[in-house]
Design a protein around this motif. Structure first.
Motif, PDB file in Angstrom:
ATOM      1  N   SER A   1       0.824  -1.202   0.000  1.00  0.00           N
ATOM      2  CA  SER A   1       0.000   0.000   0.000  1.00  0.00           C
ATOM      3  C   SER A   1       0.865   1.261   0.000  1.00  0.00           C
ATOM      4  N   HIS A   2       0.463   2.258  -0.783  1.00  0.00           N
ATOM      5  CA  HIS A   2       1.179   3.534  -0.796  1.00  0.00           C
ATOM      6  C   HIS A   2       1.130   4.220   0.565  1.00  0.00           C
ATOM      7  N   SER A   3      -0.001   4.121   1.254  1.00  0.00           N
ATOM      8  CA  SER A   3      -0.199   4.895   2.480  1.00  0.00           C
ATOM      9  C   SER A   3       0.424   4.262   3.713  1.00  0.00           C
ATOM     10  N   VAL A   4       0.327   2.934   3.862  1.00  0.00           N
ATOM     11  CA  VAL A   4       0.837   2.295   5.083  1.00  0.00           C
ATOM     12  C   VAL A   4       2.060   1.411   4.841  1.00  0.00           C
ATOM     13  N   GLY A   5       2.347   1.094   3.582  1.00  0.00           N
ATOM     14  CA  GLY A   5       3.487   0.232   3.274  1.00  0.00           C
ATOM     15  C   GLY A   5       4.819   0.724   3.810  1.00  0.00           C
TER      16      GLY A   5
ATOM     17  N   GLY B   1       4.518  11.548   5.499  1.00  0.00           N
ATOM     18  CA  GLY B   1       5.828  11.582   6.134  1.00  0.00           C
ATOM     19  C   GLY B   1       6.455  10.222   6.356  1.00  0.00           C
ATOM     20  N   ALA B   2       5.615   9.175   6.440  1.00  0.00           N
ATOM     21  CA  ALA B   2       6.132   7.832   6.681  1.00  0.00           C
ATOM     22  C   ALA B   2       7.023   7.340   5.544  1.00  0.00           C
TER      23      ALA B   2
ATOM     24  N   ASN C   1       9.953  14.387   8.551  1.00  0.00           N
ATOM     25  CA  ASN C   1      10.626  15.373   7.681  1.00  0.00           C
ATOM     26  C   ASN C   1      11.916  15.839   8.337  1.00  0.00           C
ATOM     27  N   MET C   2      11.838  16.023   9.660  1.00  0.00           N
ATOM     28  CA  MET C   2      13.003  16.428  10.439  1.00  0.00           C
ATOM     29  C   MET C   2      13.807  15.220  10.912  1.00  0.00           C
TER      30      MET C   2
ATOM     31  N   TRP D   1       4.475   7.777  17.728  1.00  0.00           N
ATOM     32  CA  TRP D   1       5.880   7.391  17.905  1.00  0.00           C
ATOM     33  C   TRP D   1       6.730   7.964  16.779  1.00  0.00           C
ATOM     34  N   GLY D   2       6.063   8.273  15.646  1.00  0.00           N
ATOM     35  CA  GLY D   2       6.745   8.943  14.549  1.00  0.00           C
ATOM     36  C   GLY D   2       7.067  10.397  14.845  1.00  0.00           C
TER      37      GLY D   2
END
Length: 353
Positions: A74-78, A142-143, A215-216, A286-287
């Protein structure tokens, strides 16, 4: 017991190993700053967390493989699966720095490389060849930057292992240097898309999820990877030759990460205070805890690598922000797990009546 385990595993968030990443980075940072007791407590917690998450992950793999495969592609959670790589590597770094368990860390490094190969090429092959691709606004978040984080984490652990090796320093450092540059390439590619998504596409406050803090965090771990190479340059003549370049390149990424921090705090205020978006527990938090801890640790190591001790003033106060973020997310997780356990027990009792 097994039914409860399966119930937790079926919808396990793919990026839950960010818990191990955040705890490992914070433990290392506190250890560098002389907070030995906190560092060791976090180490013991991470041992339990790492084993528990692997039990849940393997349960999901064997009991709910189709769900897990769908998530990976999946693009979103992979991209969350790359936390397995980064979590394993950060745990290995934690064991080396705090306990000198080099042999265990060596096996973890091998496991991390294997996971990186499997997840990297499975995920990118799947999202490349699939026919129904989402729009950029829905597909990227961001993931995705955990791809770069995972790559740099392997570089860091391998570099730390060099000092314990009797031979093969040049081979290992060549590999870790390549992983460092590869991680830089991945970050620059992905952050370009995210920056475009931020500035030119509509960004609803509900879409501003905690992983955007990566991102940071991704450039913070880039800084740590570069600093680790600089500090271990003596083991390979080529690293000595390119140290001036590495210092400039690493400082470039640290500045980029520092630029992101005020903006992410402003966007968080915009989301939760201005729009009153609920601040309830989500594993994705946690991210957010990981980047703050990693920035603390990487800045401390950068000050040593560049020979600029005044930079240590930053981690000396950032560590308290990172600790506060970790405690906040941890308490939210405990509250979430406790009430879900009560709800599960009640549902079991109702079915048995």
């Amino acid at each position: 017991m097994f039914s409860f385990l399966k119930q937790k595993a079926v919808h396990l968030f793919p990026g839950y190993f960010a818990l191990v990443m955040a705890t490992g980075a914070l433990s290392i940072g506190t250890y560098f700053l002389g907070m030995d007791l906190i560092a060791k407590i976090l180490l013991y917690f991470n041992v339990a967390a790492y084993i528990s998450l692997w039990v849940l992950k393997l349960t999901r793999l064997f009991c709910y493989f189709p769900r897990m495969a769908a998530d990976l592609m999946s693009h979103s959670v992979g991209p969350g699966f790359f936390t397995l790589v980064a979590g394993t590597s950060m745990f290995g770094c934690q064991l080396i720095i705090i306990t000198d368990l080099y042999m265990v860390a060596m096996y973890l490094w091998g496991l991390a490389i294997l996971l990186w190969l499997v997840i990297m090429y499975t995920f990118f092959s799947a999202v490349t060849i699939r026919k129904d691709k989402p729009a950029l606004a829905e597909g990227i978040n961001g993931a995705w930057l955990i791809v770069a984080v995972a790559t740099h984490s392997i570089s860091i652990l391998g570099t730390l292992l060099v000092s314990h090796m009797e031979r093969g320093h040049d081979v290992v450092l060549f590999f870790t240097l390549c992983m460092y540059f590869l991680g830089c390439m991945l970050y620059l590619n992905i952050i370009t898309l995210i920056f475009y998504r931020f500035t030119f596409l509509k960004l609803d406050h509900s879409a501003l999820t905690p992983p955007y803090w990566i991102n940071m965090g991704a450039v913070a771990i880039t800084t740590l990877a570069g600093s680790s190479l600089i500090l271990n340059a003596k083991y390979w003549p080529l690293l000595v030759e390119i140290t001036p370049f590495l210092k400039g390149f690493t400082l470039f990424f640290w500045i980029m990460g520092t630029w992101w921090i005020p903006l992410m705090f402003i966007l968080m205020i915009w989301r939760h205070l201005y729009h009153r978006y609920p601040l309830s527990y989500d594993p994705q938090f946690w991210g957010m805890a990981f980047p703050l801890a990693m920035y603390t640790t990487s800045t401390y190591q950068l000050s040593k690598a560049l020979g600029v001790p005044f930079l240590t003033a930053i981690p000396k106060f950032m560590v308290y922000i990172a600790l506060a973020a970790w405690v906040f997310v941890f308490l939210g997780m405990i509250h979430h797990l406790f009430f879900h356990r009560i709800h599960y027990s009640k549902s079991v009792e109702e079915r048995s009546l």
